[in-house]
Each structure stands twice: as structure tokens, then as C-alpha cells.
Design a protein around this motif. Structure first.
Motif, PDB file in Angstrom:
ATOM      1  N   LEU A  52      31.518 -39.040 -80.799  1.00 38.66           N
ATOM      2  CA  LEU A  52      30.964 -37.984 -81.446  1.00 38.66           C
ATOM      3  C   LEU A  52      29.365 -38.323 -81.674  1.00 38.66           C
ATOM      4  CD1 LEU A  52      33.441 -36.731 -84.209  1.00 38.66           C
ATOM      5  CD2 LEU A  52      32.900 -35.666 -81.866  1.00 38.66           C
ATOM      6  N   GLN A  53      29.229 -39.634 -82.286  1.00 34.52           N
ATOM      7  CA  GLN A  53      27.833 -39.955 -82.261  1.00 34.52           C
ATOM      8  C   GLN A  53      27.114 -39.954 -80.988  1.00 34.52           C
ATOM      9  OE1 GLN A  53      26.227 -40.453 -85.474  1.00 34.52           O
ATOM     10  NE2 GLN A  53      24.147 -40.665 -83.887  1.00 34.52           N
ATOM     11  N   TYR A  54      27.583 -40.293 -79.783  1.00 31.96           N
ATOM     12  CA  TYR A  54      27.169 -40.605 -78.455  1.00 31.96           C
ATOM     13  C   TYR A  54      26.688 -38.921 -78.028  1.00 31.96           C
ATOM     14  CZ  TYR A  54      26.563 -42.015 -73.701  1.00 31.96           C
ATOM     15  OH  TYR A  54      26.000 -42.093 -72.249  1.00 31.96           O
ATOM     16  N   LYS A  55      27.601 -38.304 -78.305  1.00 23.51           N
ATOM     17  CA  LYS A  55      27.342 -36.926 -77.927  1.00 23.51           C
ATOM     18  C   LYS A  55      26.344 -36.230 -78.849  1.00 23.51           C
ATOM     19  CE  LYS A  55      29.229 -32.409 -76.968  1.00 23.51           C
ATOM     20  NZ  LYS A  55      30.569 -31.174 -77.199  1.00 23.51           N
ATOM     21  N   LEU A  56      26.111 -36.617 -80.008  1.00 24.97           N
ATOM     22  CA  LEU A  56      24.899 -36.133 -80.978  1.00 24.97           C
ATOM     23  C   LEU A  56      23.842 -36.675 -80.305  1.00 24.97           C
ATOM     24  CD1 LEU A  56      26.505 -36.168 -84.546  1.00 24.97           C
ATOM     25  CD2 LEU A  56      25.782 -34.080 -83.039  1.00 24.97           C
ATOM     26  N   ASP A  57      23.668 -38.014 -79.873  1.00 26.57           N
ATOM     27  CA  ASP A  57      22.499 -38.521 -79.497  1.00 26.57           C
ATOM     28  C   ASP A  57      22.205 -38.175 -78.030  1.00 26.57           C
ATOM     29  OD1 ASP A  57      22.436 -39.977 -81.958  1.00 26.57           O
ATOM     30  OD2 ASP A  57      23.301 -41.870 -80.924  1.00 26.57           O
ATOM     31  N   THR A  58      23.040 -38.023 -77.091  1.00 26.31           N
ATOM     32  CA  THR A  58      22.890 -37.859 -75.473  1.00 26.31           C
ATOM     33  C   THR A  58      23.073 -36.537 -75.266  1.00 26.31           C
ATOM     34  OG1 THR A  58      24.859 -38.585 -74.735  1.00 26.31           O
ATOM     35  CG2 THR A  58      23.388 -39.942 -75.069  1.00 26.31           C
ATOM     36  N   GLY A  59      23.771 -35.716 -76.088  1.00 30.02           N
ATOM     37  CA  GLY A  59      24.050 -34.203 -75.671  1.00 30.02           C
ATOM     38  C   GLY A  59      25.192 -34.098 -74.536  1.00 30.02           C
ATOM     39  N   GLN A  60      25.785 -35.252 -74.118  1.00 32.84           N
ATOM     40  CA  GLN A  60      26.973 -35.358 -73.346  1.00 32.84           C
ATOM     41  C   GLN A  60      27.912 -36.406 -73.909  1.00 32.84           C
ATOM     42  OE1 GLN A  60      25.331 -36.179 -69.529  1.00 32.84           O
ATOM     43  NE2 GLN A  60      24.729 -38.364 -70.218  1.00 32.84           N
ATOM     44  N   LEU A  61      29.305 -36.315 -73.443  1.00 33.05           N
ATOM     45  CA  LEU A  61      30.344 -37.002 -73.382  1.00 33.05           C
ATOM     46  C   LEU A  61      30.137 -38.434 -72.826  1.00 33.05           C
ATOM     47  CD1 LEU A  61      33.284 -34.757 -74.157  1.00 33.05           C
ATOM     48  CD2 LEU A  61      32.260 -35.998 -75.985  1.00 33.05           C
ATOM     49  N   PRO A  62      30.696 -39.343 -73.249  1.00 30.43           N
ATOM     50  CA  PRO A  62      30.463 -40.553 -72.599  1.00 30.43           C
ATOM     51  C   PRO A  62      31.806 -40.521 -71.741  1.00 30.43           C
ATOM     52  CG  PRO A  62      31.598 -41.062 -74.579  1.00 30.43           C
ATOM     53  CD  PRO A  62      31.058 -39.620 -74.568  1.00 30.43           C
ATOM     54  N   LEU A  63      31.633 -41.296 -70.252  1.00 23.87           N
ATOM     55  CA  LEU A  63      32.608 -41.144 -69.487  1.00 23.87           C
ATOM     56  C   LEU A  63      33.414 -42.405 -69.567  1.00 23.87           C
ATOM     57  CD1 LEU A  63      30.122 -40.133 -66.316  1.00 23.87           C
ATOM     58  CD2 LEU A  63      31.929 -38.744 -67.753  1.00 23.87           C
ATOM     59  N   ARG A  64      32.870 -43.521 -70.009  1.00 20.57           N
ATOM     60  CA  ARG A  64      33.562 -44.783 -70.101  1.00 20.57           C
ATOM     61  C   ARG A  64      33.217 -45.445 -71.527  1.00 20.57           C
ATOM     62  NH1 ARG A  64      30.216 -45.717 -66.226  1.00 20.57           N
ATOM     63  NH2 ARG A  64      29.356 -47.716 -67.207  1.00 20.57           N
ATOM     64  N   ILE A  65      34.052 -46.376 -71.931  1.00 21.36           N
ATOM     65  CA  ILE A  65      34.097 -47.090 -73.236  1.00 21.36           C
ATOM     66  C   ILE A  65      32.738 -47.813 -73.136  1.00 21.36           C
ATOM     67  CG2 ILE A  65      35.526 -48.969 -72.941  1.00 21.36           C
ATOM     68  CD1 ILE A  65      36.475 -48.213 -75.534  1.00 21.36           C
ATOM     69  N   ASN A  66      32.495 -48.345 -71.892  1.00 20.75           N
ATOM     70  CA  ASN A  66      31.355 -49.078 -71.622  1.00 20.75           C
ATOM     71  C   ASN A  66      30.093 -48.426 -72.053  1.00 20.75           C
ATOM     72  OD1 ASN A  66      32.735 -51.491 -71.447  1.00 20.75           O
ATOM     73  ND2 ASN A  66      33.053 -51.077 -69.149  1.00 20.75           N
ATOM     74  N   ASP A  67      30.016 -47.011 -72.064  1.00 23.39           N
ATOM     75  CA  ASP A  67      28.931 -46.311 -72.524  1.00 23.39           C
ATOM     76  C   ASP A  67      28.439 -46.496 -73.888  1.00 23.39           C
ATOM     77  OD1 ASP A  67      28.624 -45.651 -69.686  1.00 23.39           O
ATOM     78  OD2 ASP A  67      29.787 -43.711 -69.993  1.00 23.39           O
ATOM     79  N   LEU A  68      29.487 -46.698 -74.558  1.00 25.32           N
ATOM     80  CA  LEU A  68      29.538 -46.725 -75.939  1.00 25.32           C
ATOM     81  C   LEU A  68      28.776 -47.965 -76.192  1.00 25.32           C
ATOM     82  CD1 LEU A  68      32.708 -44.839 -77.242  1.00 25.32           C
ATOM     83  CD2 LEU A  68      30.289 -43.927 -77.041  1.00 25.32           C
ATOM     84  N   VAL A  69      29.407 -49.106 -75.520  1.00 23.25           N
ATOM     85  CA  VAL A  69      28.853 -50.520 -75.873  1.00 23.25           C
ATOM     86  C   VAL A  69      27.385 -50.486 -75.463  1.00 23.25           C
ATOM     87  CG1 VAL A  69      29.326 -52.843 -75.261  1.00 23.25           C
ATOM     88  CG2 VAL A  69      31.153 -51.476 -75.629  1.00 23.25           C
ATOM     89  N   SER A  70      26.893 -49.863 -74.345  1.00 19.56           N
ATOM     90  CA  SER A  70      25.760 -49.821 -73.991  1.00 19.56           C
ATOM     91  C   SER A  70      24.752 -49.290 -74.816  1.00 19.56           C
ATOM     92  CB  SER A  70      25.359 -49.201 -72.659  1.00 19.56           C
ATOM     93  OG  SER A  70      26.094 -49.969 -71.733  1.00 19.56           O
ATOM     94  N   ALA A  71      25.222 -48.110 -75.388  1.00 21.68           N
ATOM     95  CA  ALA A  71      24.417 -47.277 -76.360  1.00 21.68           C
ATOM     96  C   ALA A  71      24.225 -47.869 -77.655  1.00 21.68           C
ATOM     97  CB  ALA A  71      25.132 -45.897 -76.597  1.00 21.68           C
ATOM     98  N   GLY A  72      24.886 -49.250 -77.885  1.00 23.68           N
ATOM     99  CA  GLY A  72      24.914 -49.990 -79.231  1.00 23.68           C
ATOM    100  C   GLY A  72      25.997 -49.403 -80.239  1.00 23.68           C
ATOM    101  N   LEU A  73      26.765 -48.504 -79.962  1.00 21.21           N
ATOM    102  CA  LEU A  73      27.554 -47.680 -80.901  1.00 21.21           C
ATOM    103  C   LEU A  73      28.970 -48.480 -81.133  1.00 21.21           C
ATOM    104  CD1 LEU A  73      27.128 -44.073 -79.856  1.00 21.21           C
ATOM    105  CD2 LEU A  73      26.177 -45.234 -81.634  1.00 21.21           C
ATOM    106  N   LEU A  74      29.253 -49.483 -80.092  1.00 24.89           N
ATOM    107  CA  LEU A  74      30.356 -50.397 -80.141  1.00 24.89           C
ATOM    108  C   LEU A  74      30.253 -51.750 -79.956  1.00 24.89           C
ATOM    109  CD1 LEU A  74      33.302 -48.160 -78.725  1.00 24.89           C
ATOM    110  CD2 LEU A  74      32.997 -48.471 -81.340  1.00 24.89           C
ATOM    111  N   THR A  75      30.864 -52.746 -80.304  1.00 22.00           N
ATOM    112  CA  THR A  75      30.725 -53.951 -79.712  1.00 22.00           C
ATOM    113  C   THR A  75      31.638 -54.073 -78.671  1.00 22.00           C
ATOM    114  OG1 THR A  75      32.352 -54.983 -81.315  1.00 22.00           O
ATOM    115  CG2 THR A  75      29.933 -54.859 -82.107  1.00 22.00           C
ATOM    116  N   LYS A  76      31.646 -55.315 -77.789  1.00 22.79           N
ATOM    117  CA  LYS A  76      32.746 -55.672 -76.819  1.00 22.79           C
ATOM    118  C   LYS A  76      34.220 -55.786 -77.466  1.00 22.79           C
ATOM    119  CE  LYS A  76      33.634 -55.996 -72.545  1.00 22.79           C
ATOM    120  NZ  LYS A  76      33.932 -54.795 -71.711  1.00 22.79           N
ATOM    121  N   GLN A  77      34.094 -56.607 -78.670  1.00 25.77           N
ATOM    122  CA  GLN A  77      35.445 -56.711 -79.164  1.00 25.77           C
ATOM    123  C   GLN A  77      35.987 -55.346 -79.615  1.00 25.77           C
ATOM    124  OE1 GLN A  77      32.464 -58.089 -80.219  1.00 25.77           O
ATOM    125  NE2 GLN A  77      33.019 -60.283 -79.232  1.00 25.77           N
TER     126      GLN A  77
END
Length: 97
Positions: A52-77
Motif C-alpha cells: 500500500l505504501q508503494y502504491k501511494l508513493d508511485t501510483g502503481q502496484l509493485p510487480l515483485r517483492i524486490n520492488d519493495l526492497v529497492s524502494a526501501g520499504l522492506l529489507t531482504k530478510q
């Protein structure tokens, strides 16, 4: 006269301790399984919040979980459950692979 424990007393004490240990092991294993399941469910909620945070920031849904890691919203762990199950994103929701 020397005071001490007899061999029979020591065997009885060790036997009682062994029985108590054997009775507690299945309960510990069951609790550990519950903890892993609850932890994975909680991790899915964390990822859904990051989606949800990614969608608010970018206006689109992430396609992969790595998109969330790249955006700094999640860690690799945070991309896997404590049991080692990999998590993935499908249609804007987090799922266990």
C-alpha cells in the motif's frame, strides 16, 4: 559415617527427569510450530502494508517483492517467513510461495 546418595536414588532421580523431559518435548515442538505460523501471518501483513505504501508513493502496484526492497520499504530478510518460505506478490497481495 559418610553421607551421600545411593545408586538407586540417583537412578530414580535421573529417570524422573528423563520422563519429564520426554513429556515436555512434544509441547515445545507444537508451540514452535504455532510461533512460526503466526510469524509468517504477521510478515504477510507487513508486506501488504508495504504494498500500500508503494502504491501511494508511485501510483502503481509493485510487480515483485524486490520492488519493495529497492524502494526501501522492506529489507531482504523480510521477503521470507521464519521457516524459510519465500513470499511473493500476486495481484497486489502478499502470498506464501
Amino acid at each position: 559415617m559418610k553421607r551421600g546418595f545411593t545408586l538407586l536414588e540417583m537412578i530414580i532421580v535421573v529417570s524422573v527427569l528423563a520422563i519429564l523431559f520426554l513429556l515436555s518435548v512434544p509441547n515445545i515442538q507444537r508451540v514452535m510450530k504455532i510461533v512460526d505460523e503466526k510469524g509468517c501471518a504477521a510478515q504477510l501483513k507487513v508486506i501488504d502494508s508495504a504494498i500500500l505504501q508503494y502504491k501511494l508513493d508511485t501510483g502503481q502496484l509493485p510487480l515483485r517483492i524486490n520492488d519493495l526492497v529497492s524502494a526501501g520499504l522492506l529489507t531482504k530478510q523480510q521477503t521470507e517467513c521464519s521457516g524459510g518460505e519465500q513470499l511473493e506478490i500476486r495481484e497486489g497481495q502478499a502470498y506464501v510461495r
